[in-house]
Write an enzyme that holds these catalytic residues in place. Sequence first.
Site, PDB file in Angstrom:
ATOM      1  N   GLY A  46      -2.676  -6.641  13.527  1.00 61.39           N
ATOM      2  CA  GLY A  46      -1.605  -6.315  12.597  1.00 61.39           C
ATOM      3  C   GLY A  46      -2.168  -5.653  11.357  1.00 61.39           C
ATOM      4  O   GLY A  46      -3.383  -5.694  11.112  1.00 61.39           O
ATOM      5  N   GLN A  51      -2.235  -3.541   2.472  1.00 61.82           N
ATOM      6  CA  GLN A  51      -3.681  -3.530   2.738  1.00 61.82           C
ATOM      7  C   GLN A  51      -4.286  -2.129   2.668  1.00 61.82           C
ATOM      8  O   GLN A  51      -5.496  -1.984   2.552  1.00 61.82           O
ATOM      9  CB  GLN A  51      -3.981  -4.136   4.119  1.00 61.82           C
ATOM     10  N   CYS A  92      -8.504 -11.851   8.675  1.00 66.47           N
ATOM     11  CA  CYS A  92      -7.796 -10.800   7.941  1.00 66.47           C
ATOM     12  C   CYS A  92      -8.736  -9.609   7.772  1.00 66.47           C
ATOM     13  O   CYS A  92      -9.907  -9.799   7.396  1.00 66.47           O
ATOM     14  CB  CYS A  92      -7.358 -11.335   6.569  1.00 66.47           C
ATOM     15  N   LEU A  93      -8.215  -8.422   8.023  1.00 61.40           N
ATOM     16  CA  LEU A  93      -9.044  -7.223   7.889  1.00 61.40           C
ATOM     17  C   LEU A  93      -9.449  -6.997   6.431  1.00 61.40           C
ATOM     18  O   LEU A  93     -10.437  -6.315   6.168  1.00 61.40           O
ATOM     19  CB  LEU A  93      -8.294  -5.999   8.428  1.00 61.40           C
ATOM     20  N   HIS A 134       1.783 -13.785   8.639  1.00 65.24           N
ATOM     21  CA  HIS A 134       0.594 -13.350   7.884  1.00 65.24           C
ATOM     22  C   HIS A 134       0.867 -11.990   7.214  1.00 65.24           C
ATOM     23  O   HIS A 134       0.567 -11.804   6.029  1.00 65.24           O
ATOM     24  CB  HIS A 134      -0.584 -13.268   8.858  1.00 65.24           C
ATOM     25  N   HIS A 138       1.384 -10.601   3.144  1.00 62.84           N
ATOM     26  CA  HIS A 138       0.717  -9.454   2.490  1.00 62.84           C
ATOM     27  C   HIS A 138       1.726  -8.659   1.658  1.00 62.84           C
ATOM     28  O   HIS A 138       1.424  -8.235   0.537  1.00 62.84           O
ATOM     29  CB  HIS A 138       0.095  -8.522   3.527  1.00 62.84           C
TER      30      HIS A 138
END
Length: 170
Positions: A46, A51, A92-93, A134, A138
Amino acid sequence: MALLPILRYPDPRLHKVAQPVAQVDARIRQQIADMFETMYDANGVGLAATQVDFHERLIVIDVSQERNQPIVLINPELTWTSEETQINEEGCLSVPGIYDGVERHSAVKVRALDENGTSREIEADGLLAICIQHEMDHLMGKVFVEYLSPLKRGRIKTKLLKQQKQAAQA
Ligand code: K1U
Ligand code: ZN
């Protein structure tokens, strides 16, 4: 299409609250294409617009093994959440290399526009339900480490800042 830089925790831009998408037009469709390319390249399941420093309510997801079931959520709103919750390991990236348990609703329903501007409701459980919650966090400026203790969060912040400093010097 373009690969977009992913903001790394503790970048303050990760805490901005995203604004609703006013119109699903060519600009948004280009952003969706770039976000899918970025998410697949990073091996994520995702990615929220926040982000990649785009502060509108837009999420891309693909939790399939084959990486061929893309989901677009524009202006998503949860319409139902299960009473049952479960704790799952999340990553998480924007917080590379850190994984920890977070309690989430086991199942959710989300209403959102798709890339054509059509309103749809999706019912999700398993990894998709976790991922939706999640990514919606963000969009509200919340990163999963904020569910952890201040001690753990402090250690993560120090570790990532050190890594970012070393990478900048290399
Ligand atoms: O928001 C992100 O940074 C993407 C994130 C989504 C996510 C996955 C799992 C739990 C919560 C949120 C990731 O893609 S993490 C890395 C990942 O590729 C992955 C994690 C779990 C299962 C499969 C893949
Ligand atoms: Zn994340």
